[in-house]
Design a protein around this motif. Structure first.
Motif, PDB file in Angstrom:
ATOM      1  N   PHE A 149       0.827  -1.196   0.000  1.00  0.00           N
ATOM      2  CA  PHE A 149       0.000   0.000   0.000  1.00  0.00           C
ATOM      3  C   PHE A 149       0.866   1.252   0.000  1.00  0.00           C
ATOM      4  N   PRO A 150       0.400   2.294  -0.697  1.00  0.00           N
ATOM      5  CA  PRO A 150       1.123   3.560  -0.613  1.00  0.00           C
ATOM      6  C   PRO A 150       0.873   4.179   0.760  1.00  0.00           C
ATOM      7  N   PRO A 151       1.848   4.917   1.276  1.00  0.00           N
ATOM      8  CA  PRO A 151       1.631   5.562   2.573  1.00  0.00           C
ATOM      9  C   PRO A 151       0.576   6.656   2.461  1.00  0.00           C
ATOM     10  N   LEU A 152      -0.244   6.768   3.475  1.00  0.00           N
ATOM     11  CA  LEU A 152      -1.263   7.813   3.530  1.00  0.00           C
ATOM     12  C   LEU A 152      -0.781   8.877   4.501  1.00  0.00           C
ATOM     13  N   GLN A 153      -1.184  10.097   4.262  1.00  0.00           N
ATOM     14  CA  GLN A 153      -0.762  11.161   5.164  1.00  0.00           C
ATOM     15  C   GLN A 153      -1.980  11.843   5.763  1.00  0.00           C
ATOM     16  N   LEU A 154      -1.971  11.971   7.054  1.00  0.00           N
ATOM     17  CA  LEU A 154      -3.008  12.679   7.769  1.00  0.00           C
ATOM     18  C   LEU A 154      -2.539  14.122   7.879  1.00  0.00           C
ATOM     19  N   LYS A 155      -3.139  14.995   7.081  1.00  0.00           N
ATOM     20  CA  LYS A 155      -2.691  16.386   7.033  1.00  0.00           C
ATOM     21  C   LYS A 155      -3.529  17.227   7.984  1.00  0.00           C
ATOM     22  N   ILE A 156      -2.911  17.587   9.086  1.00  0.00           N
ATOM     23  CA  ILE A 156      -3.570  18.431  10.077  1.00  0.00           C
ATOM     24  C   ILE A 156      -2.673  19.646  10.288  1.00  0.00           C
ATOM     25  N   SER A 157      -3.218  20.830  10.013  1.00  0.00           N
ATOM     26  CA  SER A 157      -2.436  22.062  10.142  1.00  0.00           C
ATOM     27  C   SER A 157      -2.092  22.314  11.611  1.00  0.00           C
ATOM     28  N   LYS A 158      -1.143  23.215  11.821  1.00  0.00           N
ATOM     29  CA  LYS A 158      -0.737  23.553  13.192  1.00  0.00           C
ATOM     30  C   LYS A 158      -1.907  24.130  13.986  1.00  0.00           C
ATOM     31  N   THR A 159      -2.735  24.945  13.317  1.00  0.00           N
ATOM     32  CA  THR A 159      -3.886  25.538  13.999  1.00  0.00           C
ATOM     33  C   THR A 159      -4.882  24.464  14.398  1.00  0.00           C
ATOM     34  N   ARG A 160      -5.181  23.536  13.497  1.00  0.00           N
ATOM     35  CA  ARG A 160      -6.114  22.455  13.816  1.00  0.00           C
ATOM     36  C   ARG A 160      -5.554  21.562  14.924  1.00  0.00           C
ATOM     37  N   LEU A 161      -4.258  21.358  14.903  1.00  0.00           N
ATOM     38  CA  LEU A 161      -3.625  20.570  15.953  1.00  0.00           C
ATOM     39  C   LEU A 161      -3.770  21.263  17.310  1.00  0.00           C
ATOM     40  N   LYS A 162      -3.595  22.582  17.327  1.00  0.00           N
ATOM     41  CA  LYS A 162      -3.785  23.342  18.571  1.00  0.00           C
ATOM     42  C   LYS A 162      -5.211  23.187  19.085  1.00  0.00           C
ATOM     43  N   ILE A 163      -6.174  23.269  18.153  1.00  0.00           N
ATOM     44  CA  ILE A 163      -7.585  23.127  18.536  1.00  0.00           C
ATOM     45  C   ILE A 163      -7.828  21.739  19.115  1.00  0.00           C
ATOM     46  N   MET A 164      -7.290  20.717  18.476  1.00  0.00           N
ATOM     47  CA  MET A 164      -7.470  19.351  18.962  1.00  0.00           C
ATOM     48  C   MET A 164      -6.856  19.167  20.350  1.00  0.00           C
ATOM     49  N   LYS A 165      -5.683  19.743  20.562  1.00  0.00           N
ATOM     50  CA  LYS A 165      -5.031  19.627  21.872  1.00  0.00           C
ATOM     51  C   LYS A 165      -5.843  20.322  22.958  1.00  0.00           C
ATOM     52  N   LEU A 166      -6.427  21.456  22.621  1.00  0.00           N
ATOM     53  CA  LEU A 166      -7.296  22.147  23.583  1.00  0.00           C
ATOM     54  C   LEU A 166      -8.506  21.284  23.925  1.00  0.00           C
ATOM     55  N   LEU A 167      -9.128  20.717  22.891  1.00  0.00           N
ATOM     56  CA  LEU A 167     -10.328  19.912  23.098  1.00  0.00           C
ATOM     57  C   LEU A 167     -10.027  18.592  23.792  1.00  0.00           C
ATOM     58  N   ALA A 168      -8.787  18.159  23.742  1.00  0.00           N
ATOM     59  CA  ALA A 168      -8.402  16.939  24.461  1.00  0.00           C
ATOM     60  C   ALA A 168      -8.424  17.198  25.972  1.00  0.00           C
ATOM     61  N   GLN A 169      -8.273  18.475  26.354  1.00  0.00           N
ATOM     62  CA  GLN A 169      -8.274  18.832  27.779  1.00  0.00           C
ATOM     63  C   GLN A 169      -9.692  19.054  28.295  1.00  0.00           C
ATOM     64  N   LYS A 170     -10.537  19.716  27.469  1.00  0.00           N
ATOM     65  CA  LYS A 170     -11.928  19.949  27.879  1.00  0.00           C
ATOM     66  C   LYS A 170     -12.749  20.420  26.674  1.00  0.00           C
ATOM     67  N   ASP A 171     -14.053  20.249  26.770  1.00  0.00           N
ATOM     68  CA  ASP A 171     -14.966  20.707  25.725  1.00  0.00           C
ATOM     69  C   ASP A 171     -15.044  22.233  25.771  1.00  0.00           C
ATOM     70  N   LEU A 172     -15.075  22.849  24.586  1.00  0.00           N
ATOM     71  CA  LEU A 172     -15.089  24.307  24.500  1.00  0.00           C
ATOM     72  C   LEU A 172     -16.100  24.787  23.459  1.00  0.00           C
ATOM     73  N   THR A 173     -16.527  26.045  23.611  1.00  0.00           N
ATOM     74  CA  THR A 173     -17.367  26.675  22.587  1.00  0.00           C
ATOM     75  C   THR A 173     -16.451  27.244  21.505  1.00  0.00           C
ATOM     76  N   ALA A 174     -17.031  27.611  20.381  1.00  0.00           N
ATOM     77  CA  ALA A 174     -16.247  28.206  19.291  1.00  0.00           C
ATOM     78  C   ALA A 174     -15.604  29.512  19.753  1.00  0.00           C
ATOM     79  N   ILE A 175     -16.307  30.274  20.546  1.00  0.00           N
ATOM     80  CA  ILE A 175     -15.769  31.546  21.048  1.00  0.00           C
ATOM     81  C   ILE A 175     -14.548  31.284  21.931  1.00  0.00           C
TER      82      ILE A 175
END
Length: 182
Positions: free
Chosen positions: A110-136
């Protein structure tokens, strides 16, 4: 040195080994392990993945792959079972030298697949891993406009990394998102 890390057994393992010609073999398993006659022809070690949760299993598999990469090329061959999909995911995440499986005893690369997550999206995911948040709240923490927050959240929702609460106010990380952070 070439290392093959796999959860395959029997004829499929033998066929992949013939294709990759590894110097070392690491067989991963979860639960009971029964060696077949073909498996005994291949020299290598067995490692039991004893994790209760997929995150723990993935973390252990990543450690094994990273350890093998220190010594040279790493190839991964995966099949069904509890750890097969996690092994495939880890192989793609770590950028191994080759990813294999079998279809009707025939080796498939199989060819390698890449999960492309920008730095901003990664920051958002790390925040949400700590607690649920509103968009604001996310916008304030990441210091981006509300429009950009929604753009990133919608992209993460489409990827299955984030979900919206039933009340539609807060966002939380999914199990897939947690795995992507490992």
């Amino acid at each position: 040195m070439k290392t093959l890390i796999t959860n395959l057994r029997g004829q499929c393992l033998f066929n992949v080994s013939m294709e990759t010609q590894p110097d070392g073999l690491i067989s991963l398993y979860h639960g009971k392990y029964r060696k077949t006659e073909l498996d005994s022809f291949l020299k290598g070690g067995e490692i039991q993945i004893n994790a209760e949760h997929p995150q723990g299993a993935l973390t252990r598999i990543l450690e094994i792959i990273r350890g093998a990469k220190i010594h040279g090329e790493v190839y991964v061959a995966y099949g069904a079972g509890d750890i097969g999909p996690l092994l495939n995911f880890a192989a793609n995440q770590e950028g191994v030298d080759g990813i294999f499986s079998c279809y009707q005893e025939k080796v498939v690369r199989f060819p390698p697949l890449q999960l492309k997550i920008s730095k901003t999206r990664l920051k958002i995911m790390k925040l949400l891993a700590q607690k649920d948040l509103t968009a604001i709240e996310i916008g304030e923490e990441v210091e981006i406009s509300r429009a950009m927050v929604y753009k990133h959240l919608n992209g993460l929702i489409e990827m299955g990394m984030v979900k919206r609460s039933e009340s539609m106010e807060k966002y939380s990380i999914t199990k897939a998102g947690m795995l992507a952070l490992i």
